[in-house]
Design an enzyme around this catalytic site. Structure first.
Site, PDB file in Angstrom:
ATOM      1  N   GLY A 219     -45.368 -75.086 -62.015  1.00  0.00           N
ATOM      2  CA  GLY A 219     -46.649 -74.996 -62.709  1.00  0.00           C
ATOM      3  C   GLY A 219     -47.259 -76.368 -62.910  1.00  0.00           C
ATOM      4  N   ASP A 249     -49.533 -68.042 -54.777  1.00  0.00           N
ATOM      5  CA  ASP A 249     -49.790 -67.556 -53.420  1.00  0.00           C
ATOM      6  C   ASP A 249     -50.579 -68.579 -52.611  1.00  0.00           C
ATOM      7  OD1 ASP A 249     -48.497 -65.173 -53.957  1.00  0.00           O
ATOM      8  OD2 ASP A 249     -50.334 -64.178 -54.623  1.00  0.00           O
ATOM      9  N   ALA A 279     -56.924 -73.414 -57.190  1.00  0.00           N
ATOM     10  CA  ALA A 279     -57.056 -71.959 -57.289  1.00  0.00           C
ATOM     11  C   ALA A 279     -57.098 -71.479 -58.732  1.00  0.00           C
ATOM     12  CB  ALA A 279     -55.903 -71.282 -56.547  1.00  0.00           C
ATOM     13  N   GLY A 284     -59.780 -64.531 -60.490  1.00  0.00           N
ATOM     14  CA  GLY A 284     -59.419 -63.717 -59.340  1.00  0.00           C
ATOM     15  C   GLY A 284     -58.440 -64.421 -58.434  1.00  0.00           C
TER      16      GLY A 284
END
Length: 299
Positions: A219, A249, A279, A284
Site C-alpha cells: 500500500g 490490479d 489509480a 472505480g
C-alpha cells in the site's frame, strides 16, 4: 504478448461518508456502475500500459455482459476467446468510505463456469516466452490447469494471490512470479504478524528456497520483492487517495506489461508502483486505470 485468464465482473459502487459497522445502516452519497473483475482490470491495465493483451474469461447472458467488457473492447483487447454462459455475469458490490478504503462482496456467477479445458485452450493459443496472468476469482482447478500448461509450454506465469483462497499456497507454488499483499504473503508462507524486518527475512528465505520471483505490495509503504537473487524496495508515490479499488490490479497489469516490454525488473516494478498509486485518484476500478502517458509524466 500477454494473456489474462481470469474474472470479469460488473461493479456496483456505493460511496459513503464512512464504512458501516456490522449491523449498521449508513447513508449513501452516490451510486455508480463500472466494469470490473480482477482479471478484466489487470487486462485493461496491461493494455493501457502498452502491451498487446488477450482476455480469456466468461460473462453471462444478462444485461451486464456487454457493459462489463466495454472498456476492454474499446481499448483493443483480444476478446475472441470470451465465453458466454447461461445465467448472470459476475458482480462486485463495493462500498467506498470517505477515506478511500473499501469493502467488497463478490458474486462469481459466470466466472465459475471456467473449466480446466478452458484453461488448457487458453495456453494452447500462446507461444513460449509469452506471459500468462491469473488471479483467484475463478475456480482453483482451472487456475491449476493453466499454470501447469504454462510451465510445460515455456510460458511465464504471473499469479496475483487475491482474493486469498484456501488453495492459494498450493497454486502459488506453481507460478513463476507471485504478487501478494502483506497479509496474503504471511498466509502463503505460514507466518503471522511478521513486521517489516521479519517480512523481508521471510521473503528472502522463500526466494532462496523456491527461486520464485515474489512481489509484496504494501500500500502506502510501497513494494518489496525478490527477483533472481536480488532484493528490491520501491517507495510508494505519495497521494491523497480517493478510491483504492483497482490499485492492486493496476500494479499487476503494469508489472506484467513492463516485463513483456523488456524493462528490467526494477524499472517495471517502479513503473507499476506509480501506476497503482495514480489509480487511487479516481473512483472505480477500470475507469481509474492510468494510461502509459499518465504514468510517464509522474515517473
Amino acid at each position: 504478448m500477454i494473456t489474462v485468464f481470469g474474472s470479469i465482473n460488473m461493479d456496483l459502487i456505493s460511496t459513503t461518508e464512512r464504512l458501516p459497522e456490522p449491523g449498521e445502516t449508513v447513508a449513501g452519497l452516490s451510486f455508480s456502475t463500472a466494469p470490473g473483475g480482477k482479471g478484466a482490470n489487470q487486462t485493461l491495465a496491461a493494455r493501457r500500459a502498452g502491451s498487446d493483451v488477450a482476455m480469456v474469461g466468461a460473462v453471462g447472458s444478462d444485461e451486464f455482459a456487454t457493459p462489463a467488457t466495454a472498456l476492454l473492447a474499446d481499448a483493443g483487447v483480444d476478446l475472441s476467446a470470451l465465453k458466454i454462459s447461461d445465467g448472470a455475469t459476475g458482480t462486485a458490490t463495493i462500498l467506498v468510505g470517505g477515506d478511500g478504503e473499501n469493502v467488497i462482496v463478490l458474486n462469481a456467477a459466470a466466472n465459475f463456469t471456467l473449466s480446466e479445458d478452458d484453461a488448457r485452450a487458453a495456453v494452447e493459443r500462446m507461444s513460449a516466452g509469452d506471459i500468462l496472468m491469473l488471479q483467484l476469482e475463478i475456480p482453483a482447478p482451472a487456475i491449476r490447469a493453466a499454470l501447469e500448461a504454462a510451465r510445460k509450454k515455456g510460458v511465464t506465469s504471473v499469479l496475483n494471490t487475491a482474493p486469498l483462497t484456501p488453495q492459494a499456497a498450493e497454486l502459488a507454488a506453481l507460478a513463476d512470479i507471485v504478487i501478494a499483499n502483506e497479509t496474503e504473503f504471511e498466509r502463503l508462507v505460514g507466518a503471522e504478524e511478521l513486521g517489516s524486518e521479519g517480512r523481508i527475512a521471510m521473503l528472502k528465505t522463500h526466494h532462496d528456497r523456491t527461486g520464485q520471483t515474489m512481489v509484496i505490495t504494501l500500500g502506502g509503504d510501497g513494494v518489496i520483492a525478490m527477483h533472481e537473487g536480488a532484493f528490491f524496495k520501491i517507495d510508494a508515490l505519495k497521494i491523497d487517495p480517493v478510491d483504492t479499488v483497482g490499485a492492486g490490479d493496476t500494479f499487476c497489469g503494469y508489472l506484467a506489461s513492463g516485463l513483456e516490454q523488456g524493462l528490467s525488473f526494477e524499472a517495471a516494478a517502479h513503473r507499476a508502483s506509480v501506476a497503482g498509486a495514480l489509480a487511487c485518484l479516481k473512483p472505480g476500478a477500470q475507469p481509474s486505470i492510468p494510461t502509459a502517458d499518465d504514468v510517464a509524466k509522474r515517473l
